[in-house]
Write a protein that holds these residues in place. Sequence first.
Motif, short mmCIF file in Angstrom:
data_model
loop_
_atom_site.label_atom_id
_atom_site.label_comp_id
_atom_site.label_asym_id
_atom_site.label_seq_id
_atom_site.Cartn_x
_atom_site.Cartn_y
_atom_site.Cartn_z
N HIS A 416 0.84 -1.20 0.00
CA HIS A 416 0.00 0.00 0.00
C HIS A 416 0.87 1.25 0.00
O HIS A 416 0.58 2.22 -0.69
N GLN A 417 1.92 1.21 0.82
CA GLN A 417 2.77 2.40 0.95
C GLN A 417 3.47 2.75 -0.37
O GLN A 417 3.54 3.91 -0.75
N SER A 424 2.42 6.92 -0.84
CA SER A 424 3.55 7.79 -0.48
C SER A 424 4.12 8.33 -1.78
O SER A 424 3.87 7.77 -2.86
N PRO A 425 4.90 9.40 -1.70
CA PRO A 425 5.46 9.96 -2.95
C PRO A 425 6.68 9.19 -3.48
O PRO A 425 7.25 9.58 -4.48
N ARG A 426 7.07 8.13 -2.79
CA ARG A 426 8.36 7.48 -3.11
C ARG A 426 8.43 6.97 -4.54
O ARG A 426 9.48 7.00 -5.16
N LEU A 437 -7.61 -4.05 -6.06
CA LEU A 437 -7.14 -5.37 -5.62
C LEU A 437 -6.48 -5.31 -4.24
O LEU A 437 -6.68 -6.20 -3.41
N LEU A 438 -5.72 -4.25 -4.01
CA LEU A 438 -5.06 -4.10 -2.70
C LEU A 438 -6.09 -3.85 -1.60
O LEU A 438 -5.98 -4.38 -0.49
N ASP B 41 10.35 4.13 8.31
CA ASP B 41 10.08 4.50 6.91
C ASP B 41 8.61 4.32 6.56
O ASP B 41 8.19 4.63 5.47
N GLU B 42 7.83 3.80 7.51
CA GLU B 42 6.41 3.67 7.26
C GLU B 42 5.61 4.88 7.74
O GLU B 42 4.40 4.94 7.57
#
Lengths: 501, 334
Positions: A416-417, A424-426, A437-438, B41-42
Amino acid sequence: MRKATLSSLSVAALAATAIPLAAQDYTDARVAVATTETISGYNPYADPVVLMGSVWCQVYGCVTRYDFDAGEFVPYLAESVEAIDELTWEITLPEGLTRHNGEPVLAADIVHSIDYMGNNPGSGKSFLVSDWASVEAIDDLTVHITTHTPDATVPDNLAGVQVTSKALFDELGDDMFRQAPYGAGPYKMVEVSIGQHMIIERDDTHPMTTPNNPAQIMYRLMPEPEQRVTALANGEVQIAQGVPPQLMQRVRDLPNADIATTNSVEMMFLAMSPNTHPWDVLEARQAVVHAINREAIARAILQDQATILHGPVSEGQIGFDPDFTTPLDYDPAKARALLQSVDLEGVEVTLSTPVGRYTADRQIAEAMVPMLEEAGFTVTLDTPEWATLWANVQQGNVPFYYMGRGSMIDPSRALHQYFATGGSPRIGFSDPELDELLAAERSEFDGEERALKMQAAIRRLVDQAPAAFMWQHQMGWGVSKDISFQPRPADRADGWEIFVN
Amino acid sequence: MLLYFIKRLAGAVPVLIVVSGIIFALMQLAPGDAVTMLISDEASEADKARIREAWGLDRPPFIQFLNFLGNALTGDFGMSFRYKMPVIEIVMERLPATIELAVAATLIAVGVGVPLGVLAAARPGTAWDAIASAFSFAGISMPNFWLGILLILLFAGYFNILPSGGREPWGLGVEHVTGFLIIDSILAGRWDALGAALKYLALPAIVLGTNMTGIITQMTRAQVLDALREDFVMTARSKGVSEARVLWRHAFRNAMVGVVTIIGLEFGMLLSGAMIVETVFAWPGIGSLLITGISSRDFPLIIGLVLVYTGMFIVMNLLIDLIYTLIDPRIRMN
């Protein structure tokens, strides 16, 4: 609605096995564990290091823990943890559970601990609990957690909740962590020396300890791998964390120690942010996956101490499908053809990698460069200092990077992250079908059903290729022949799993 | 004399303020962020914003600096982001380890470097001179981390006669009264503990002192050679004074001012070298603490430690000035 219940059988079974052993003499042997990361202090909620998190769980006790043999989260301090409806989880504490100072462990302690984790500036783990709508003590032994949406990851999150005392906190505030570190775990706190070591002592009355578990364990910081191996060789330590591939043979050759390996449960991947060109083009991302010869890198650089990934997970993780292999296999010709098909042959990209953060990270990235160039990319390798790279990645300012993501026994939070819209912007990836689906896997409480839904999400993720999944490192642990210890994934060295021979 | 020292110490205050301002500015300019380095990092953006506010990092940098300065003047250097403890408390806990290591390294360097330099100067162009030069160049050239790992492998791994790292064995049981293990062991009358402390100190002190030994050897040789060419030496020799007396009483004593200066300067360099040595040997001093602080962008800890280093430099310079007056009575402080 199916009920998800964490069985209390494993705790009961441990207690049962401890009874006949209680007649034996308890060993007074001490074991030293050489660790790679520093010890932050007394506050269990402030320490970002994974291994130290598990040490704090040994002292205070966490609500749940992952049973690696059973392959599921089971109650730890709790007697049971179960979903009583789609949005409510019920935690029940056993009667008569006490701390090392004799005080009872109450539902109010769990509520207090979750509140501290979520809201106190001294906590670095608020992400575990901040999405919950409410946490309430129903009576002395029962807690209800209400979530905004159905959330199957609650047991996973509870495995990170160390249960500290509300009464002691009300009396001492943050000084409690230093002055009264009384938990209800199988080991008691003896000493913390910041940045140096931490010593814990077996609680002989705890059902999870056995006579053969070490009487005391010292987790001792030794940042240099050569030093950890040398200390193992001369008997200064009995367990050495993080033995790199190039030193494994040396440990195998020692007369007094051997190597044990375990999966890191940390996916290593090449991230490609679709917010930047050419990673906004699906074919370019897929070309990267086709371009990298993962087997060759794992063999030549990692000396086979890696598990090749066909998706973000491997065996033992939720959502692993042994029959699934990535359709984006190593094929440089196909990679070049894909780039040509979208008129991107020769496109310039910058590959960023940390140096010294992960096993052989720089060497791996250097090996990737000619592979990518063979596929038609023009590559510049960027090796910034970790703090700089990490800050930029978190802000979404690095388009193409090699990195790892750990703590993925249940991969839901990580997926999810990194890959859900707004996670997240990563990477900044967005795909409505993957989001759906997630969301479906997260709201499914039945284990088998959830695994199937996770597999569907993973197949979509692999196909869309916002990341090229590489491998999980096999982590080497040096283990003295004076003890028996089989390391578990995710950097753990729990006292009840160390046995003095 | 007392007035002189008071003046010198008062002059140190603006130096410390300027140094803290420079470090603060550099920290602001450096890429990376303490919050991203020190929480999981979470963590969500909301979590990070909350912690940024709690640590005061959401305020303008100038206000942050003024707050720091105001608190620092009262002896409060703030809370370490990483360790969640007052910086001064962490530093004071670790400082004795670094001082003990630095003093031991200096004693080794002076104990080896000075006699070797005098020997080389007394017999220039001989094999002794060549050996001393080779030894000193090797000492100057060898990187600390390389020598450290090498000695760990040799003495801890191969011979197994010295520990690979750390500062004391598990369960030494000596109360830390001063924080200096050697002194504490002596105070407790624990000779076994003293032996253990010296064993743990040996390798890091040798590594840290090696570079300084080379420099002191070279400096002593050059200073003594210069002194031996002075007129007063020729006069002493013509009066029939023995060569040993000429060397030690006349030449060496005059050369000492230069040697002491270099020892003082090198002591400062040695403190910075201690960062690497402390990391390699897991020595719990302020050098390894500073490395951890920098890599995690722990600003209060970094500034606190840099100020401690600056303070140590200032005190060291004062001590050297004091030693000048003892060596050479012609030097007077007004």
